[in-house]
Scaffold this motif. Structure first.
Motif, PDB file in Angstrom:
ATOM      1  N   GLY A   3     -14.632  31.539  35.534  1.00  0.00           N
ATOM      2  CA  GLY A   3     -14.300  30.234  34.972  1.00  0.00           C
ATOM      3  C   GLY A   3     -12.872  30.095  34.496  1.00  0.00           C
ATOM      4  O   GLY A   3     -12.531  29.123  33.817  1.00  0.00           O
ATOM      5  N   LEU A   4     -12.019  31.051  34.867  1.00  0.00           N
ATOM      6  CA  LEU A   4     -10.624  30.979  34.449  1.00  0.00           C
ATOM      7  C   LEU A   4      -9.841  29.977  35.294  1.00  0.00           C
ATOM      8  O   LEU A   4      -8.922  29.318  34.810  1.00  0.00           O
ATOM      9  N   ALA A   5     -10.212  29.862  36.562  1.00  0.00           N
ATOM     10  CA  ALA A   5      -9.579  28.911  37.477  1.00  0.00           C
ATOM     11  C   ALA A   5     -10.615  27.925  37.973  1.00  0.00           C
ATOM     12  O   ALA A   5     -11.778  28.285  38.168  1.00  0.00           O
ATOM     13  N   VAL A   6     -10.191  26.703  38.195  1.00  0.00           N
ATOM     14  CA  VAL A   6     -11.125  25.682  38.678  1.00  0.00           C
ATOM     15  C   VAL A   6     -11.262  25.714  40.193  1.00  0.00           C
ATOM     16  O   VAL A   6     -12.245  25.210  40.739  1.00  0.00           O
ATOM     17  N   GLU A   7     -10.284  26.334  40.869  1.00  0.00           N
ATOM     18  CA  GLU A   7     -10.294  26.277  42.331  1.00  0.00           C
ATOM     19  C   GLU A   7      -9.434  27.390  42.895  1.00  0.00           C
ATOM     20  O   GLU A   7      -8.431  27.801  42.306  1.00  0.00           O
ATOM     21  N   ARG A   8      -9.831  27.883  44.067  1.00  0.00           N
ATOM     22  CA  ARG A   8      -9.048  28.826  44.864  1.00  0.00           C
ATOM     23  C   ARG A   8      -8.617  28.075  46.113  1.00  0.00           C
ATOM     24  O   ARG A   8      -9.454  27.516  46.823  1.00  0.00           O
ATOM     25  N   ALA A   9      -7.314  28.050  46.391  1.00  0.00           N
ATOM     26  CA  ALA A   9      -6.817  27.197  47.473  1.00  0.00           C
ATOM     27  C   ALA A   9      -5.744  27.906  48.277  1.00  0.00           C
ATOM     28  O   ALA A   9      -4.980  28.719  47.746  1.00  0.00           O
ATOM     29  N   ASP A  10      -5.680  27.581  49.577  1.00  0.00           N
ATOM     30  CA  ASP A  10      -4.613  28.114  50.425  1.00  0.00           C
ATOM     31  C   ASP A  10      -3.250  27.645  49.925  1.00  0.00           C
ATOM     32  O   ASP A  10      -2.274  28.394  49.969  1.00  0.00           O
ATOM     33  N   ASP A  11      -3.189  26.402  49.483  1.00  0.00           N
ATOM     34  CA  ASP A  11      -1.945  25.830  48.953  1.00  0.00           C
ATOM     35  C   ASP A  11      -2.225  25.378  47.521  1.00  0.00           C
ATOM     36  O   ASP A  11      -2.652  24.241  47.292  1.00  0.00           O
ATOM     37  N   PRO A  12      -2.015  26.260  46.541  1.00  0.00           N
ATOM     38  CA  PRO A  12      -2.386  25.911  45.159  1.00  0.00           C
ATOM     39  C   PRO A  12      -1.587  24.743  44.591  1.00  0.00           C
ATOM     40  O   PRO A  12      -2.111  23.980  43.782  1.00  0.00           O
ATOM     41  N   LEU A  13      -0.331  24.580  45.018  1.00  0.00           N
ATOM     42  CA  LEU A  13       0.456  23.462  44.512  1.00  0.00           C
ATOM     43  C   LEU A  13      -0.102  22.138  45.012  1.00  0.00           C
ATOM     44  O   LEU A  13      -0.217  21.172  44.244  1.00  0.00           O
TER      45      LEU A  13
END
Length: 260
Positions: A179-189
């Motif tokens: 729960g530390l991050a809301v999402e894991r993404a290829d392009d976080p920006l």
């Protein structure tokens, strides 16, 4: 805004603060932290900024202090060291207390104080190459910038102690799982931008006051009193009236937002 170590840009009501020292994975100096504090103050004071994104240039978020630029502490007093640390703590404090929501787009290593910068934001999106590491114990230090206060409140005391006392990396998948991050993404920006836009497009007063209500240190009685006052601010707010009217009329609400 013109800085040497940081860039600041506002597009469509979203302010992006970028640490611009990619050759050292955005490790910071005293000048960097001065500029980060100024950029955060600028964003907070701008009524046309509805969300703030913090990120780093290149392949890193922020690898902590640039040790090659630090003074020889053997020649410094405790007061001088404390003044330098307070400057870093001020940036963490400013991110924590801003009513304007902040999102860390963690595109690479976030180490030491750099990890604390990410933890101080309201939300975090992590990239595939993101690493969050307190790591202070690995170099014989304590988390002087806020980590031992922030991390337990985000992931619980036991899990926080695991990472704080071992200096282990928090990998992207684990960051989402705990729960530390809301999402894991290829392009976080880009993902942080989409999240920021979603926040921007809701009633601003309600968003900022809700953000201020999230405080684990507040008692429930204190919460109820402040929530009542905040709710009244929302009740008499024009955007609340527009949201209700749009709901009743079966249409999308229309708020006054800066163009892209």
């Amino acid at each position: 805004m013109l800085y040497d170590h940081v860039s600041y840009a506002v597009t469509g009501g979203i302010a992006t603060i970028t640490i611009e020292r990619p050759d050292v994975y955005n490790a910071f100096t005293r000048q960097t932290v001065l500029e980060l504090n100024d950029a955060a103050r600028t964003a907070e004071a701008d009524d046309d900024v509805y969300a703030v994104i913090l990120t780093g240039a290149g392949k890193g978020f922020c690898s902590g202090a640039d040790t090659t630029a630090m003074p020889d502490w053997d020649d410094q007093t405790p007061e001088e060291y404390g003044a330098f640390l307070w400057l870093i703590q001020q940036f963490v404090w400013r991110l924590r207390q801003m009513a304007t929501p902040s999102i860390a787009a963690v595109n690479g290593p976030a180490i030491g104080a750099g990890c604390d910068f990410a933890l101080a934001c309201d939300l975090r999106v992590v990239g595939e190459n993101a690493i969050l590491r307190e790591g202070f114990v690995n170099v014989g230090l304590v988390p002087g910038d806020g980590g031992a206060w922030l991390l337990p409140r985000l992931v619980g005391e036991s899990k926080a102690r695991e990472y704080l006392l071992t200096g282990r990396d928090i990998e992207p998948a684990a960051a989402v799982d705990i729960g530390l991050a809301v999402e894991r993404a290829d392009d976080p920006l880009a993902a942080a931008g989409e999240l920021a836009a979603e926040i921007r497009d809701t009633p601003a007063t309600a968003v900022q006051l809700t953000n201020r209500l999230v405080d684990p240190e507040r008692s429930f009685d204190e919460y109820c009193r402040e929530a009542a006052a905040f709710q009244w601010e929302c009740v008499v707010d024009d955007e609340h009236a527009e949201a209700v009217a749009a709901f009743n009329e079966g249409r999308e609400p229309s708020y006054d937002r800066p163009s892209e």
